[in-house]
Design an enzyme around this catalytic site. Structure first.
Site, PDB file in Angstrom:
ATOM      1  N   ARG A 199       0.827  -1.191   0.000  1.00 15.08           N
ATOM      2  CA  ARG A 199       0.000   0.000   0.000  1.00 15.08           C
ATOM      3  C   ARG A 199       0.876   1.260   0.000  1.00 15.08           C
ATOM      4  O   ARG A 199       2.030   1.221   0.408  1.00 15.08           O
ATOM      5  CB  ARG A 199      -0.918   0.025   1.225  1.00 15.08           C
ATOM      6  CG  ARG A 199      -1.857  -1.172   1.332  1.00 15.08           C
ATOM      7  CD  ARG A 199      -2.703  -1.058   2.592  1.00 15.08           C
ATOM      8  NE  ARG A 199      -3.639  -2.183   2.714  1.00 15.08           N
ATOM      9  CZ  ARG A 199      -3.388  -3.293   3.378  1.00 15.08           C
ATOM     10  NH1 ARG A 199      -2.206  -3.445   3.988  1.00 15.08           N
ATOM     11  NH2 ARG A 199      -4.280  -4.258   3.462  1.00 15.08           N
ATOM     12  N   LYS A 224      -2.487  -1.478   7.714  1.00 13.85           N
ATOM     13  CA  LYS A 224      -3.848  -0.952   7.715  1.00 13.85           C
ATOM     14  C   LYS A 224      -4.808  -1.838   8.490  1.00 13.85           C
ATOM     15  O   LYS A 224      -5.714  -1.351   9.169  1.00 13.85           O
ATOM     16  CB  LYS A 224      -4.324  -0.792   6.263  1.00 13.85           C
ATOM     17  CG  LYS A 224      -5.738  -0.270   6.113  1.00 13.85           C
ATOM     18  CD  LYS A 224      -6.124  -0.198   4.659  1.00 13.85           C
ATOM     19  CE  LYS A 224      -7.564   0.259   4.475  1.00 13.85           C
ATOM     20  NZ  LYS A 224      -7.952   0.315   3.042  1.00 13.85           N
ATOM     21  N   HIS A 282      -2.706   3.720  -6.763  1.00 14.37           N
ATOM     22  CA  HIS A 282      -3.201   2.506  -6.117  1.00 14.37           C
ATOM     23  C   HIS A 282      -3.350   1.360  -7.105  1.00 14.37           C
ATOM     24  O   HIS A 282      -3.354   0.189  -6.707  1.00 14.37           O
ATOM     25  CB  HIS A 282      -4.537   2.781  -5.425  1.00 14.37           C
ATOM     26  CG  HIS A 282      -4.978   1.670  -4.510  1.00 14.37           C
ATOM     27  ND1 HIS A 282      -4.373   1.398  -3.300  1.00 14.37           N
ATOM     28  CD2 HIS A 282      -5.964   0.745  -4.643  1.00 14.37           C
ATOM     29  CE1 HIS A 282      -4.961   0.376  -2.730  1.00 14.37           C
ATOM     30  NE2 HIS A 282      -5.932  -0.042  -3.522  1.00 14.37           N
ATOM     31  N   ARG A 285      -0.860  -1.393  -6.957  1.00 14.41           N
ATOM     32  CA  ARG A 285      -1.123  -2.499  -6.017  1.00 14.41           C
ATOM     33  C   ARG A 285      -1.926  -3.587  -6.713  1.00 14.41           C
ATOM     34  O   ARG A 285      -1.651  -4.777  -6.539  1.00 14.41           O
ATOM     35  CB  ARG A 285      -1.861  -1.981  -4.786  1.00 14.41           C
ATOM     36  CG  ARG A 285      -2.241  -3.062  -3.758  1.00 14.41           C
ATOM     37  CD  ARG A 285      -2.600  -2.402  -2.449  1.00 14.41           C
ATOM     38  NE  ARG A 285      -3.309  -3.269  -1.525  1.00 14.41           N
ATOM     39  CZ  ARG A 285      -2.728  -4.170  -0.721  1.00 14.41           C
ATOM     40  NH1 ARG A 285      -1.424  -4.343  -0.763  1.00 14.41           N
ATOM     41  NH2 ARG A 285      -3.455  -4.901   0.109  1.00 14.41           N
ATOM     42  N   HIS A 308      -4.099  -8.955   2.725  1.00 15.72           N
ATOM     43  CA  HIS A 308      -5.557  -9.075   2.696  1.00 15.72           C
ATOM     44  C   HIS A 308      -6.001 -10.191   3.627  1.00 15.72           C
ATOM     45  O   HIS A 308      -5.470 -11.291   3.580  1.00 15.72           O
ATOM     46  CB  HIS A 308      -6.041  -9.385   1.275  1.00 15.72           C
ATOM     47  CG  HIS A 308      -5.906  -8.235   0.339  1.00 15.72           C
ATOM     48  ND1 HIS A 308      -4.821  -8.076  -0.490  1.00 15.72           N
ATOM     49  CD2 HIS A 308      -6.709  -7.171   0.105  1.00 15.72           C
ATOM     50  CE1 HIS A 308      -4.964  -6.976  -1.204  1.00 15.72           C
ATOM     51  NE2 HIS A 308      -6.101  -6.409  -0.859  1.00 15.72           N
ATOM     52  N   TYR A 317      -8.616  -7.317  -6.291  1.00 12.37           N
ATOM     53  CA  TYR A 317      -7.316  -6.890  -6.786  1.00 12.37           C
ATOM     54  C   TYR A 317      -6.744  -7.855  -7.828  1.00 12.37           C
ATOM     55  O   TYR A 317      -5.879  -7.488  -8.600  1.00 12.37           O
ATOM     56  CB  TYR A 317      -6.312  -6.779  -5.633  1.00 12.37           C
ATOM     57  CG  TYR A 317      -6.574  -5.623  -4.715  1.00 12.37           C
ATOM     58  CD1 TYR A 317      -6.001  -4.383  -4.945  1.00 12.37           C
ATOM     59  CD2 TYR A 317      -7.400  -5.755  -3.609  1.00 12.37           C
ATOM     60  CE1 TYR A 317      -6.229  -3.305  -4.111  1.00 12.37           C
ATOM     61  CE2 TYR A 317      -7.637  -4.691  -2.760  1.00 12.37           C
ATOM     62  CZ  TYR A 317      -7.049  -3.470  -3.017  1.00 12.37           C
ATOM     63  OH  TYR A 317      -7.284  -2.413  -2.180  1.00 12.37           O
TER      64      TYR A 317
END
Length: 330
Positions: A199, A224, A282, A285, A308, A317
């Protein structure tokens, strides 16, 4: 059962339960009287007694938001963003509603109003804050609310999935365009983003001490989702970092000494020089995680690298290249 009657031009609701003190209150309309009586009866059933609800008549949602901002928000990692959202919430009409009068209809009206000016994702975050404020008020502050009205309201559907990946020679154009900028490490930063799928905040918070040169691994102590993880480095990423370390200031502990706002500005200037459009930082990613799948890693391996926790989020993603999948199928 509650007794509802008209007395001197107003509607009076009276609730009597065995073992509890009778409660009564007058209202302008019969509907308000019935609503108050239902909620009080629900509280009696829940707590075994009729709580003193006078505090609900004098406490506004704005006051709860302010207390939450002072006592709860500072303990969170995303405190700055949450406090900003709370300040926005306090400027809306709903903040002046008393807790006795706050209803699901009020929350629905607020939701619909916000959806006219902001994205569904923003509205969902604001509703999540309101919901947690009420939960804390009920569980920790002893506010005699019979229910969390925010939980009774439908949340907006978020459809922000993106499938944008690097196309053609876009990656090389971006890397070549880095030489035309004023940030000496921007090329290394892009390579790390593409190769690891990290990230933006993780990349900008990276310190030289987080990189194990013997193991070729980055150790992230806090991410995160609230937990740490280890990110393996490809030879390409490791070589780029090593080359930048040899040119960087030895007194600087951060790998990329840059603020998020500065990165955003530098990114848009880079897109203009490389003549690339429709690409967000982003999206790198997305690119990195997709490439991990294309290299043959399974879901567990990819999630341990990307951080994740939910397969549902990881699938957003992992936009795999169909031609590559055909080749692997044989």
């Amino acid at each position: 059962m509650a007794t509802i009657r008209k007395l001197r031009g107003r509607w009076q609701a009276q609730v009597r339960r065995r073992g509890t003190k009778p409660r009564c209150k007058s209202f302008d309309t019969k509907l308000e009287a019935e609503k108050w009586a239902r909620e009080l009866e629900a509280q009696v059933d829940r707590f075994g007694a009729a709580p003193d609800t006078r505090i609900l008549e004098s406490t506004t949602l704005s006051e709860l938001l302010e207390r939450y901002k002072t006592e709860v928000s500072p303990t969170k990692r995303g405190s700055v963003q949450e406090i900003q959202r709370i300040d926005v919430l306090k400027r809306h009409d709903i903040a002046y509603r008393t807790m006795m009068g706050l209803s699901p209809q009020d929350i629905s009206s607020f939701r619909d109003e916000r959806l006219r000016t902001v994205a569904p994702s923003t509205t969902v975050r604001e509703l999540a804050i309101l919901s947690h404020v009420l939960e804390v008020a009920i569980r920790d502050w002893g506010l005699p609310l019979g229910r969390n009205v925010v939980k009774l309201v439908r949340r907006p559907v978020i459809r922000n999935e993106r499938k944008r990946r690097l196309e053609g020679n876009e990656e090389q154009r971006l890397l070549d365009a880095c030489s035309g900028g004023k940030i000496p490490y921007f090329r290394t930063l892009l390579i790390v983003a593409i190769e690891t799928g990290m990230r933006r905040g993780e990349i900008l918070g990276l310190r030289w001490g987080d990189i194990s040169h013997n193991r070729r691994v980055i150790t992230l102590t806090m991410t995160k989702n609230g937990s740490g993880r280890e990110v393996p480095l490809s030879q390409r990423a490791y070589s780029a970092l090593s080359e930048w370390k040899g040119r960087s200031d030895e007194t600087e502990t951060r790998v990329f000494a840059m603020a998020p706002g500065s990165l955003e500005q530098a990114w848009y200037r880079l897109l203009a020089r490389a003549e690339v459009s429709g690409l967000r930082f982003h999206d790198l990613r997305h690119e990195g995680v997709s490439r991990l799948f294309e290299r043959g890693l399974n879901v567990i391996e990819v999630s341990s690298i990307s951080g994740h926790k939910e397969l549902r989020m990881l699938r957003r993603y992992a936009h795999l290249d169909a031609a590559d999948l055909v080749a692997r199928l044989g």
